[in-house]
Design a protein around this motif. Structure first.
Motif, short mmCIF file in Angstrom:
data_model
loop_
_atom_site.label_atom_id
_atom_site.label_comp_id
_atom_site.label_asym_id
_atom_site.label_seq_id
_atom_site.Cartn_x
_atom_site.Cartn_y
_atom_site.Cartn_z
N PRO A 9 51.07 61.15 44.09
CA PRO A 9 51.15 60.97 42.63
C PRO A 9 49.79 61.16 41.95
CG PRO A 9 52.40 59.25 43.73
CD PRO A 9 51.67 60.01 44.82
N GLY A 10 49.79 61.97 40.92
CA GLY A 10 48.57 62.28 40.19
C GLY A 10 47.75 63.40 40.78
N HIS A 11 48.15 63.88 41.97
CA HIS A 11 47.41 64.96 42.64
C HIS A 11 48.35 66.08 43.09
CE1 HIS A 11 43.77 62.46 42.68
NE2 HIS A 11 44.57 61.47 43.03
N GLU A 12 49.43 66.28 42.37
CA GLU A 12 50.42 67.28 42.76
C GLU A 12 49.87 68.69 42.59
OE1 GLU A 12 52.85 63.68 41.36
OE2 GLU A 12 51.10 64.78 40.60
N ARG A 13 50.35 69.57 43.46
CA ARG A 13 49.97 70.97 43.45
C ARG A 13 51.21 71.83 43.18
NH1 ARG A 13 45.09 71.91 46.35
NH2 ARG A 13 45.84 73.92 47.14
N PRO A 14 51.02 73.00 42.56
CA PRO A 14 52.18 73.83 42.23
C PRO A 14 52.66 74.64 43.43
CG PRO A 14 50.17 74.90 41.48
CD PRO A 14 49.75 73.57 42.06
N ALA A 15 53.97 74.86 43.46
CA ALA A 15 54.55 75.61 44.56
C ALA A 15 55.80 76.35 44.09
CB ALA A 15 54.91 74.68 45.73
N LEU A 16 56.18 77.30 44.89
CA LEU A 16 57.40 78.07 44.68
C LEU A 16 58.31 77.82 45.88
CD1 LEU A 16 57.56 81.76 43.51
CD2 LEU A 16 58.63 81.15 45.67
N ILE A 17 59.62 77.76 45.66
CA ILE A 17 60.57 77.59 46.75
C ILE A 17 61.04 78.97 47.19
CG2 ILE A 17 62.70 76.48 47.50
CD1 ILE A 17 60.62 74.49 46.57
N ASP A 18 60.84 79.31 48.48
CA ASP A 18 61.23 80.64 48.94
C ASP A 18 62.72 80.68 49.30
OD1 ASP A 18 61.55 79.58 51.51
OD2 ASP A 18 59.67 80.42 52.28
N ALA A 19 63.17 81.82 49.78
CA ALA A 19 64.60 82.01 50.07
C ALA A 19 65.11 81.08 51.16
CB ALA A 19 64.86 83.47 50.46
N GLU A 20 64.22 80.58 52.01
CA GLU A 20 64.60 79.65 53.07
C GLU A 20 64.48 78.19 52.64
OE1 GLU A 20 62.32 80.58 56.52
OE2 GLU A 20 62.97 82.67 56.60
N GLY A 21 64.14 77.97 51.38
CA GLY A 21 63.98 76.61 50.89
C GLY A 21 62.65 75.98 51.23
N LYS A 22 61.67 76.80 51.64
CA LYS A 22 60.34 76.29 52.01
C LYS A 22 59.39 76.37 50.82
CE LYS A 22 61.63 75.83 56.33
NZ LYS A 22 61.86 74.50 56.91
N LEU A 23 58.44 75.43 50.81
CA LEU A 23 57.42 75.43 49.76
C LEU A 23 56.36 76.48 50.03
CD1 LEU A 23 56.91 71.58 49.36
CD2 LEU A 23 57.67 73.10 47.55
N ARG A 24 56.02 77.24 49.00
CA ARG A 24 54.94 78.23 49.06
C ARG A 24 53.89 77.88 48.02
NH1 ARG A 24 55.19 82.39 53.15
NH2 ARG A 24 57.39 82.51 53.81
N GLU A 25 52.65 77.81 48.46
CA GLU A 25 51.53 77.36 47.63
C GLU A 25 51.24 78.35 46.50
OE1 GLU A 25 48.79 75.49 45.92
OE2 GLU A 25 49.40 74.51 47.79
N LEU A 26 51.08 77.83 45.27
CA LEU A 26 50.81 78.66 44.09
C LEU A 26 49.45 78.40 43.46
CD1 LEU A 26 54.17 78.71 42.05
CD2 LEU A 26 53.00 80.68 43.07
N SER A 27 48.64 77.55 44.08
CA SER A 27 47.39 77.14 43.44
C SER A 27 46.42 78.30 43.19
CB SER A 27 46.69 76.07 44.28
OG SER A 27 47.45 74.88 44.31
N ALA A 28 46.54 79.39 43.95
CA ALA A 28 45.66 80.54 43.72
C ALA A 28 46.05 81.29 42.46
CB ALA A 28 45.71 81.48 44.93
N HIS A 29 47.22 80.99 41.92
CA HIS A 29 47.72 81.74 40.77
C HIS A 29 47.82 80.90 39.50
CE1 HIS A 29 48.82 85.16 43.35
NE2 HIS A 29 49.11 84.23 44.25
N ILE A 30 48.11 79.60 39.63
CA ILE A 30 48.20 78.72 38.48
C ILE A 30 47.64 77.35 38.87
CG2 ILE A 30 50.16 79.83 37.32
CD1 ILE A 30 51.99 77.75 38.65
N ALA A 31 47.16 76.61 37.86
CA ALA A 31 46.61 75.29 38.13
C ALA A 31 47.71 74.24 38.28
CB ALA A 31 45.67 74.89 37.00
N ASP A 32 48.82 74.43 37.57
CA ASP A 32 49.90 73.43 37.60
C ASP A 32 51.14 74.06 36.99
OD1 ASP A 32 51.23 71.03 37.98
OD2 ASP A 32 50.01 69.88 36.56
N ILE A 33 52.26 73.42 37.17
CA ILE A 33 53.49 73.82 36.49
C ILE A 33 53.58 72.92 35.26
CG2 ILE A 33 56.00 74.01 36.65
CD1 ILE A 33 55.52 74.33 39.72
N ALA A 34 52.99 73.40 34.18
CA ALA A 34 52.86 72.57 32.98
C ALA A 34 52.42 73.46 31.82
CB ALA A 34 51.82 71.46 33.21
#
Length: 282
Positions: A9-34
């Motif tokens: 909590p308070g330190h969440e990082r952004p991610a994308l859900i791939d076709a297999e339902g796995k989390l993929r890191e998005l921090s290199a592209h955006i700071a947050d989903i906001a």
């Protein structure tokens, strides 16, 4: 596209859900989903990414609220006819609006805190509409252009605070943890018909709520347009669109949450939440 936030909590990082339902890191592209991340141009840029090129998130981290830095949650009351009936209230001729504070937001699987002295903490599965483009005085036929996507919301409510303590509904809606959001933000293009989504809520394995968004009194375009006549909607704001029947308040006799129970709730295509109830000491 399914977007999520993970981590403590308070330190969440952004991610994308791939076709297999796995989390993929998005921090290199955006700071947050906001905020500006939810603008159409940014979502188009994220949609163009190859999920296989993104780092996989290891393990099974906590899912945080799927939207960060939410400005406001605008809630719609009595937006299902059967729920209005079980609440012994008339079906509204205009949307009933109230605000839920952003401090009530928690992750989709975080504990729900029953406030000290509460005896009437209740549950409400709801469709959340996430704003992606500023909306002010928009027309219904243009309203969906302002929507980034959708998510599951549990509009937890303390009925005594809401209905027996005088004043507005807000005091029964705004306690900490009373707005679990997520697990994902599903972008609008992935949902063929937002007015035909099945919904459910179980407590300790027993089904309490079963519904479908087609039975809303006021549909999503109407709500976005209507609310925008009274307040501007900004990227990251959430509209919680009302609940189908089956809440504890409407049962005979009424039933309410107790510490140690497990809630499981979901909406077709938008994922499932699971929460445990805990009692907060006085």
């Amino acid at each position: 596209m399914k977007l999520a936030r993970y981590g403590e909590p308070g330190h969440e990082r952004p991610a994308l859900i791939d076709a297999e339902g796995k989390l993929r890191e998005l921090s290199a592209h955006i700071a947050d989903i906001a905020c500006s991340t939810l603008l159409p141009d940014t979502l188009s840029r994220l949609r163009a990414l190859d999920p296989d090129s993104l780092p996989r998130v290891p393990g099974t981290p906590r899912y945080g609220p799927c939207v960060g830095r939410v400005g406001k949650i605008v809630c719609v009351g009595l937006n299902y006819r059967d729920h209005a009936a079980e609440s012994n209230m008339p079906v509204p001729t205009e949307p009933v609006l109230f605000l839920k504070p952003s401090s009530a937001i928690c992750g989709p699987d975080d504990d729900i805190e029953i406030p000290p002295g509460s005896e009437k903490t209740d549950w409400e599965i709801e469709l959340g509409v996430v704003i992606g483009k500023p909306a002010k005085y928009v027309k219904p036929e243009q309203a969906l252009d302002h929507v980034a996507g959708y998510c599951v919301v549990n509009d937890v409510s303390e009925r005594a605070y809401q209905l027996e303590r005088n004043g507005q509904w807000d005091k029964g809606k705004g306690c900490d943890t009373f707005a679990p959001i997520g697990p994902w933000l599903v972008t609008r293009d992935e949902i063929d018909d937002v007015q035909n989504l099945d919904m459910f809520l179980d407590i300790d394995g027993k089904r309490y709520q079963t519904g479908n968004t087609r039975t809303m009194v006021f549909d999503v375009p109407t709500l976005v347009s209507y609310i925008s006549q009274f307040m501007s909607l900004q990227p990251g704001d959430i509209i919680s669109t009302g609940t189908p029947p089956g809440v504890g308040f409407g049962m005979k006799p009424p039933q309410y949450l107790k510490a140690g129970q497990t809630l499981r709730l979901g909406i077709a295509g938008l994922g499932v939440q699971q929460q445990r109830t805990v009692q907060v000491a006085p």
